[in-house]
Design an enzyme around this catalytic site. Sequence first.
Site, PDB file in Angstrom:
ATOM      1  CB  SER A 122      -0.842   0.076   1.276  1.00 11.28           C
ATOM      2  OG  SER A 122      -1.466  -1.121   1.551  1.00 11.28           O
ATOM      3  CG  HIS A 143      -2.279  -0.882  -4.201  1.00 16.37           C
ATOM      4  ND1 HIS A 143      -2.551   0.446  -3.947  1.00 16.37           N
ATOM      5  CD2 HIS A 143      -2.633  -1.545  -3.069  1.00 16.37           C
ATOM      6  CE1 HIS A 143      -3.043   0.569  -2.730  1.00 16.37           C
ATOM      7  NE2 HIS A 143      -3.110  -0.620  -2.175  1.00 16.37           N
ATOM      8  CD  GLU A 155      -2.784   3.441  -6.661  1.00 16.00           C
ATOM      9  OE1 GLU A 155      -2.886   4.666  -6.684  1.00 16.00           O
ATOM     10  OE2 GLU A 155      -2.678   2.809  -5.583  1.00 16.00           O
ATOM     11  CG  ASN A 193      -3.305   3.989   0.705  1.00 15.21           C
ATOM     12  OD1 ASN A 193      -4.439   3.973   1.177  1.00 15.21           O
ATOM     13  ND2 ASN A 193      -2.655   2.886   0.401  1.00 15.21           N
TER      14      ASN A 193
HETATM   15  P1  NAD Z   1      -2.475  -9.618   6.634  1.00 15.75           P
HETATM   16  O1  NAD Z   1      -1.747  -9.343   7.900  1.00 15.75           O
HETATM   17  O2  NAD Z   1      -3.926  -9.933   6.649  1.00 15.75           O
HETATM   18  O3  NAD Z   1      -1.752 -10.837   5.863  1.00 15.75           O
HETATM   19  C1  NAD Z   1      -0.362 -10.909   5.689  1.00 15.75           C
HETATM   20  C2  NAD Z   1       0.010 -12.382   5.687  1.00 15.75           C
HETATM   21  O4  NAD Z   1       1.367 -12.504   5.247  1.00 15.75           O
HETATM   22  C3  NAD Z   1      -0.063 -13.041   7.083  1.00 15.75           C
HETATM   23  O5  NAD Z   1      -0.946 -14.146   7.011  1.00 15.75           O
HETATM   24  C4  NAD Z   1       1.370 -13.473   7.358  1.00 15.75           C
HETATM   25  O6  NAD Z   1       1.458 -14.732   8.041  1.00 15.75           O
HETATM   26  C5  NAD Z   1       1.932 -13.582   5.953  1.00 15.75           C
HETATM   27  N1  NAD Z   1       3.388 -13.454   5.869  1.00 15.75           N
HETATM   28  C6  NAD Z   1       4.197 -12.663   6.583  1.00 15.75           C
HETATM   29  N2  NAD Z   1       5.484 -12.828   6.190  1.00 15.75           N
HETATM   30  C7  NAD Z   1       5.455 -13.732   5.188  1.00 15.75           C
HETATM   31  C8  NAD Z   1       6.461 -14.327   4.378  1.00 15.75           C
HETATM   32  N3  NAD Z   1       7.738 -14.007   4.530  1.00 15.75           N
HETATM   33  N4  NAD Z   1       6.078 -15.234   3.461  1.00 15.75           N
HETATM   34  C9  NAD Z   1       4.771 -15.573   3.319  1.00 15.75           C
HETATM   35  N5  NAD Z   1       3.773 -15.049   4.066  1.00 15.75           N
HETATM   36  C10 NAD Z   1       4.122 -14.141   4.986  1.00 15.75           C
HETATM   37  O7  NAD Z   1      -2.163  -8.367   5.689  1.00 15.75           O
HETATM   38  P2  NAD Z   1      -3.005  -7.833   4.433  1.00 15.75           P
HETATM   39  O8  NAD Z   1      -4.000  -6.840   4.906  1.00 15.75           O
HETATM   40  O9  NAD Z   1      -3.415  -8.983   3.603  1.00 15.75           O
HETATM   41  O10 NAD Z   1      -1.875  -6.986   3.668  1.00 15.75           O
HETATM   42  C11 NAD Z   1      -0.940  -7.614   2.831  1.00 15.75           C
HETATM   43  C12 NAD Z   1      -0.308  -6.549   1.935  1.00 15.75           C
HETATM   44  O11 NAD Z   1      -1.339  -5.948   1.154  1.00 15.75           O
HETATM   45  C13 NAD Z   1       0.375  -5.417   2.685  1.00 15.75           C
HETATM   46  O12 NAD Z   1       1.505  -5.014   1.962  1.00 15.75           O
HETATM   47  C14 NAD Z   1      -0.688  -4.333   2.691  1.00 15.75           C
HETATM   48  O13 NAD Z   1      -0.137  -3.032   2.778  1.00 15.75           O
HETATM   49  C15 NAD Z   1      -1.325  -4.541   1.349  1.00 15.75           C
HETATM   50  N6  NAD Z   1      -2.709  -4.048   1.191  1.00 15.75           N
HETATM   51  C16 NAD Z   1      -3.623  -4.234   2.192  1.00 15.75           C
HETATM   52  C17 NAD Z   1      -4.944  -3.767   2.001  1.00 15.75           C
HETATM   53  C18 NAD Z   1      -6.010  -3.981   3.050  1.00 15.75           C
HETATM   54  O14 NAD Z   1      -7.074  -3.369   2.948  1.00 15.75           O
HETATM   55  N7  NAD Z   1      -5.790  -4.829   4.050  1.00 15.75           N
HETATM   56  C19 NAD Z   1      -5.298  -3.146   0.795  1.00 15.75           C
HETATM   57  C20 NAD Z   1      -4.340  -3.000  -0.217  1.00 15.75           C
HETATM   58  C21 NAD Z   1      -3.052  -3.454  -0.001  1.00 15.75           C
END
Ligand code: NAD
Length: 287
Positions: A122, A143, A155, A193
């Site tokens: 993000s 994204h 994005e 964002n």
């Molecule tokens: P989340 O915490 O729900 O999930 C992340 C997952 O990654 C966890 O299950 C964790 O165990 C796993 N993980 C951590 N290190 C790892 C590794 N080395 N190898 C494999 N898996 C690993 O987070 P999320 O909300 O899904 O966010 C993930 C990404 O997406 C982030 O970069 C976030 O900024 C981005 N994002 C999130 C949103 C949102 O609304 N939540 C929207 C757009 C982008």
Amino acid sequence: MEAEEIRKVGVVGAGTMGNGIAQVFAGAGFAVTLVEVDRAALDRGLATIRRNLDRAVDKGRLEPAAREAALAGIAPSLSLEDLSRCDLVVEAAVEQLPVKIDVFRRLDALCRHEAVLASNTSSISVTTLGAGTRRPGQVVGMHFFNPVPVMALVEVVRGELTSDATMGLVQQLAERLGKTPVAVNDYPGFVSNRVLMPMINEAIYCLMEGVAQREAIDTVMHLGMNHPLGPLQLADLIGLDVCLQVMEVLHRGFGDSKYRPCPLLHRMVEAGHLGRKSGRGFYEYGT
Ligand code: NAD
């Protein structure tokens, strides 16, 4: 590599975003390998995908055979090495720079030379992630938005070193998923964002300064601006920790005080009031 040649897709992380990304790629006929570090998170991610597909079948939006094909198209794994034969990997691990740098370094070492490495970050710099690899031209931001199966936008973020070919390929892929890609450059917060989070932050200032109560602030934006959710409701949905992280990236990245995170946002995160996921944010949620 051309977009039509992409068949095998790796997804790193099966959390909120990763499981949705795996679902949409599998639903579009790609062979997906979904990798986690945490067995429980992997199981939860797979259960979420199954639930979402079941719901789509129940509503008549998906044929049962298509559900089975999508589920069969996702190979779960606890080892990054299983991504060595992928044409594209989308990283959706936690939003922490050292974690992402490590994942990109390892993917770069084990994936084929032609493979494209994308991040769903993000706010982290795609240029920084690319610079840690030997293939910065093939590193790009992809994204997605939450919930991934529902939201139409991707994005596509061009790092300083991302090639035109990689940008074109990822935009075509997003279209194959039924999404609308929008190309943006790699500046803090990209477009989404950078515009959204200061609005949420300003709403939190309004609450802190007593300009109005939480429902009033949300109603102004819901009815006055036609936003489907008010900014405080949206912050609870996104997670207040995530909102704080993004504001800190904007503040640091631009060095401009207009991006300073609201003290009330800091306080709520320190108290563990992270929004829906913790049961309490600006609103309270039943478990
Ligand atoms: P989340 O915490 O729900 O999930 C992340 C997952 O990654 C966890 O299950 C964790 O165990 C796993 N993980 C951590 N290190 C790892 C590794 N080395 N190898 C494999 N898996 C690993 O987070 P999320 O909300 O899904 O966010 C993930 C990404 O997406 C982030 O970069 C976030 O900024 C981005 N994002 C999130 C949103 C949102 O609304 N939540 C929207 C757009 C982008």
